[in-house]
Write a protein that holds these residues in place. Structure first.
Motif, PDB file in Angstrom:
ATOM      1  N   LYS A 364       0.965  -1.304  -0.171  1.00 59.28           N
ATOM      2  CA  LYS A 364      -0.094  -0.188  -0.162  1.00 59.28           C
ATOM      3  C   LYS A 364       0.814   1.237   0.234  1.00 59.28           C
ATOM      4  N   TYR A 365       1.980   1.216   0.709  1.00 59.42           N
ATOM      5  CA  TYR A 365       2.698   2.495   0.969  1.00 59.42           C
ATOM      6  C   TYR A 365       3.908   2.418  -0.093  1.00 59.42           C
ATOM      7  N   SER A 366       4.011   1.557  -1.167  1.00 51.35           N
ATOM      8  CA  SER A 366       4.961   1.757  -2.131  1.00 51.35           C
ATOM      9  C   SER A 366       4.524   1.855  -3.563  1.00 51.35           C
ATOM     10  N   TYR A 407      -3.109   5.801  14.975  1.00 48.46           N
ATOM     11  CA  TYR A 407      -1.954   6.766  14.279  1.00 48.46           C
ATOM     12  C   TYR A 407      -1.963   6.499  13.070  1.00 48.46           C
ATOM     13  N   ARG A 408      -1.742   7.931  11.971  1.00 50.20           N
ATOM     14  CA  ARG A 408      -1.320   7.527  10.842  1.00 50.20           C
ATOM     15  C   ARG A 408      -0.235   8.792  10.430  1.00 50.20           C
ATOM     16  N   THR A 409       0.626   8.558   9.671  1.00 57.27           N
ATOM     17  CA  THR A 409       1.631   9.561   9.410  1.00 57.27           C
ATOM     18  C   THR A 409       1.233  10.489   8.839  1.00 57.27           C
ATOM     19  N   ASP A 411       2.060  12.373   5.805  1.00 59.64           N
ATOM     20  CA  ASP A 411       2.293  11.893   4.489  1.00 59.64           C
ATOM     21  C   ASP A 411       1.118  11.221   4.074  1.00 59.64           C
ATOM     22  N   THR A 412       0.860  10.137   4.965  1.00 53.70           N
ATOM     23  CA  THR A 412      -0.044   9.118   4.141  1.00 53.70           C
ATOM     24  C   THR A 412      -1.448   9.362   4.400  1.00 53.70           C
ATOM     25  N   SER A 413      -1.641  10.154   5.593  1.00 48.77           N
ATOM     26  CA  SER A 413      -3.384  10.165   5.992  1.00 48.77           C
ATOM     27  C   SER A 413      -4.118  10.782   4.904  1.00 48.77           C
TER      28      SER A 413
HETATM   29  P1  ADP Z   1      -3.179   1.629   8.406  1.00 48.14           P
HETATM   30  O1  ADP Z   1      -2.231   1.464   7.263  1.00 48.14           O
HETATM   31  O2  ADP Z   1      -4.523   1.300   8.127  1.00 48.14           O
HETATM   32  O3  ADP Z   1      -3.123   3.510   8.377  1.00 48.14           O
HETATM   33  P2  ADP Z   1      -1.249   0.876  10.277  1.00 48.14           P
HETATM   34  O4  ADP Z   1      -1.661   0.602  11.711  1.00 48.14           O
HETATM   35  O5  ADP Z   1      -1.249  -0.463   9.614  1.00 48.14           O
HETATM   36  O6  ADP Z   1      -2.577   1.645   9.628  1.00 48.14           O
HETATM   37  O7  ADP Z   1      -0.238   1.515   9.924  1.00 48.14           O
HETATM   38  C1  ADP Z   1      -0.217   3.060  10.877  1.00 48.14           C
HETATM   39  C2  ADP Z   1       0.607   3.916   9.893  1.00 48.14           C
HETATM   40  O8  ADP Z   1       1.809   3.631   9.765  1.00 48.14           O
HETATM   41  C3  ADP Z   1       0.094   3.852   8.256  1.00 48.14           C
HETATM   42  O9  ADP Z   1      -1.013   5.226   8.354  1.00 48.14           O
HETATM   43  C4  ADP Z   1       1.335   4.812   7.711  1.00 48.14           C
HETATM   44  O10 ADP Z   1       1.257   6.083   8.013  1.00 48.14           O
HETATM   45  C5  ADP Z   1       2.445   4.124   8.476  1.00 48.14           C
HETATM   46  N1  ADP Z   1       3.080   2.991   7.835  1.00 48.14           N
HETATM   47  C6  ADP Z   1       2.911   1.677   8.091  1.00 48.14           C
HETATM   48  N2  ADP Z   1       3.585   0.796   7.069  1.00 48.14           N
HETATM   49  C7  ADP Z   1       4.066   1.658   6.323  1.00 48.14           C
HETATM   50  C8  ADP Z   1       5.011   1.427   5.357  1.00 48.14           C
HETATM   51  N3  ADP Z   1       5.356  -0.024   4.875  1.00 48.14           N
HETATM   52  N4  ADP Z   1       5.884   2.395   4.548  1.00 48.14           N
HETATM   53  C9  ADP Z   1       5.250   3.848   5.225  1.00 48.14           C
HETATM   54  N5  ADP Z   1       4.400   4.215   6.190  1.00 48.14           N
HETATM   55  C10 ADP Z   1       3.802   2.964   6.743  1.00 48.14           C
END
Ligand code: ADP
Length: 463
Positions: A364-366, A407-409, A411-413
């Motif tokens: 998902k994150y790549s 918690y979500r970072t 950049d990703t949220s």
């Molecule tokens: P979700 O993916 O549903 O948001 P997770 O608990 O699995 O929840 O992950 C928490 C957060 O950690 C993610 O929202 C993302 O910001 C960060 N994260 C997790 N795995 C990765 C990854 N492989 N690369 C980058 N960021 C990641």
């Protein structure tokens, strides 16, 4: 420049106490020296006026008989009686100099302009006295005296010599007292700050910081304690709601899923079959979310139980990774195995849930990447599985937080969907197995690790 806000309360207290006591000491010393000097001057002036008076009385006859020599004789006696006298002069009633005494080595006689009759006058270095001589209430002349003030200067110097070491002793003493006093105040504040930090880092709002005292620090502690109780109560209500809501949603969703699966299997016509498949995909996503919420609620109430069993690491990895690879169309999962055929005792379903979560995050994150690597190794004591991706990575300052609930970072949220639950659940599952889970991430890509203790038993060659 150092701002007052940036100085710690501990240092502020020390500075304040030292500054106040030094200020008080300076004021005290100044007043002390000033009053001492003033009283010395008064005494000196009185004694000189008295001396001038005596000289005047003794000189009446010498003036009347114009006996300069006798008058000079009287004045020269001053050398023994009052060696600090620099000049002594007797003027007759017309103001003409009648007799003069000058201390050996002294400059010529000068009478300052400001000196008034029957008064005295202090200059920087001298004291001047002018005293009229009366005979039966008739002015017959004037006595003038000039005295050196070196004794006064000596007194002032001695006072300052005493004041300077006293000043340093006071600084040291007040510093020691300040250190002792500040400890009492700042230690309590620091303890409060430490608890607050601990609470904000761990999210354990149960720490008690209530204080029995009545001062401001106790008030602060008690307010903070109340705040923590409120947060705990809100959390309890939220967890209760999540638990009830996910339970209530699960039953109808299972039924919907059953009907849609049935529809998908009996429907041959397109696009109806395709619609049913799409609906199923979304139902699965919803089901996963509800399952996560149920897990969270179980973790919160301490009801997440493990169903331990023995299984082969290789079998487990084969099943989980190949199963996952089938649904992942974008990324190739590369395996790197460094273990023999060890057996592990764990809750297989739960560990599969952890690995699946790490894999689905890695994908998902790549976005735009094509590969994810799963590296598995054993070192005799534990199994370590590492999932590496080449995606967006996780900023250093957020790495400690991503295992927290919701918690979500940053950049990703916004761009990538998710609820911030997977890693929280994974962490709980792994720690219930006495294992560890952690992340390493630099600019690009992340590596998630988890370790599980190995049971001592070695398996026969792998099946
Ligand atoms: P979700 O993916 O549903 O948001 P997770 O608990 O699995 O929840 O992950 C928490 C957060 O950690 C993610 O929202 C993302 O910001 C960060 N994260 C997790 N795995 C990765 C990854 N492989 N690369 C980058 N960021 C990641």
């Amino acid at each position: 420049m150092v701002k007052i806000h940036d100085i710690s309360i501990r240092d502020k207290l020390v500075l304040m106490l030292v500054f106040t006591s030094v200020l008080v000491l300076i004021v005290f010393l100044m007043v002390f020296i000033f009053t001492d000097v003033e009283s010395y001057k008064q005494r000196k002036a009185n004694s000189l006026v008295g001396l001038a008076h005596v000289i005047g009385t003794n000189s009446i006859s010498t003036i009347q008989f114009q006996d300069n020599d006798a008058a000079t004789q009287i004045l020269s006696e001053l050398q023994n009686v009052a060696p600090e006298i620099v000049h002594a002069a007797i003027m007759d009633r017309t103001g003409k100099l009648f007799a003069l005494y000058s201390k050996p080595g002294a400059d010529g006689l000068t009478i300052p302009d400001g000196l008034k009759v029957n008064k005295y006058l202090f200059t920087d270095k001298e004291l001047y006295v002018s005293q009229q001589i009366f005979d039966n209430n008739v002015i017959v002349g004037t006595v003038f005296l000039e005295s050196d003030l070196s004794e006064l200067r000596d007194i002032i110097r001695t006072k300052y010599e005493l004041a300077v070491p006293l000043f340093f002793v006071a600084i040291i003493f007040s510093f020691i007292v300040a250190l002792v006093v500040q400890r009492y105040i700042s230690n309590r504040l620091l303890a409060l700050v430490a608890t607050m930090k601990e609470v904000s880092n761990t999210g354990h709002y149960k720490e008690s910081i209530a204080d029995n005292g009545k001062d401001e620090i106790s008030m602060l502690s008690n307010v903070f304690e109340d705040l923590m109780k409120q947060i705990m109560e809100n959390q309890r209500r939220k967890d209760e709601f999540i638990g009830i809501a996910s339970h209530e949603l699960k039953t109808p969703l299972t039924s919907i899923k059953g009907y849609v699966e049935l529809l998908e299997s009996i429907e041959d016509k397109q696009p109806n079959k395709q619609f049913a498949r799409k609906a199923l995909e979304n139902i699965n996503k919803l089901e996963k979310l509800i399952q996560d919420l149920l897990d969270v609620s179980k973790i919160q109430s301490g009801q997440l139980e493990l169903n331990l069993q023995e299984f082969s690491i290789r079998n487990f990895l084969d099943d989980t990774i190949s199963g996952f690879q089938m649904i992942s169309k974008t990324h190739l999962i590369e395996r790197q195995d460094q273990f023999n055929g060890e057996i592990i005792v764990a809750d297989r379903q739960r560990i599969e849930q952890v690995l699946t979560n790490l894999l689905s995050n890695a994908i998902k994150y790549s976005p735009g990447e094509e590969k994810v690597i799963v590296h598995s190794s054993t070192n005799g004591a534990e199994l370590v599985i590492k999932v590496t991706d080449f995606g967006i990575g996780i900023p250093q300052e957020e790495q400690a937080n991503i295992f927290e609930r919701f918690y979500r970072t940053r950049d990703t949220s916004i761009h990538i969907s998710g609820f911030g639950l997977g890693l929280y659940i994974a962490k709980d599952i792994i720690s219930r197995h006495n294992g560890k889970i952690w992340v390493e991430s630099q600019e690009k890509g992340s590596a998630f690790y988890f370790s599980l203790p190995l049971m001592i038993r070695q398996a026969a060659p792998d099946v």
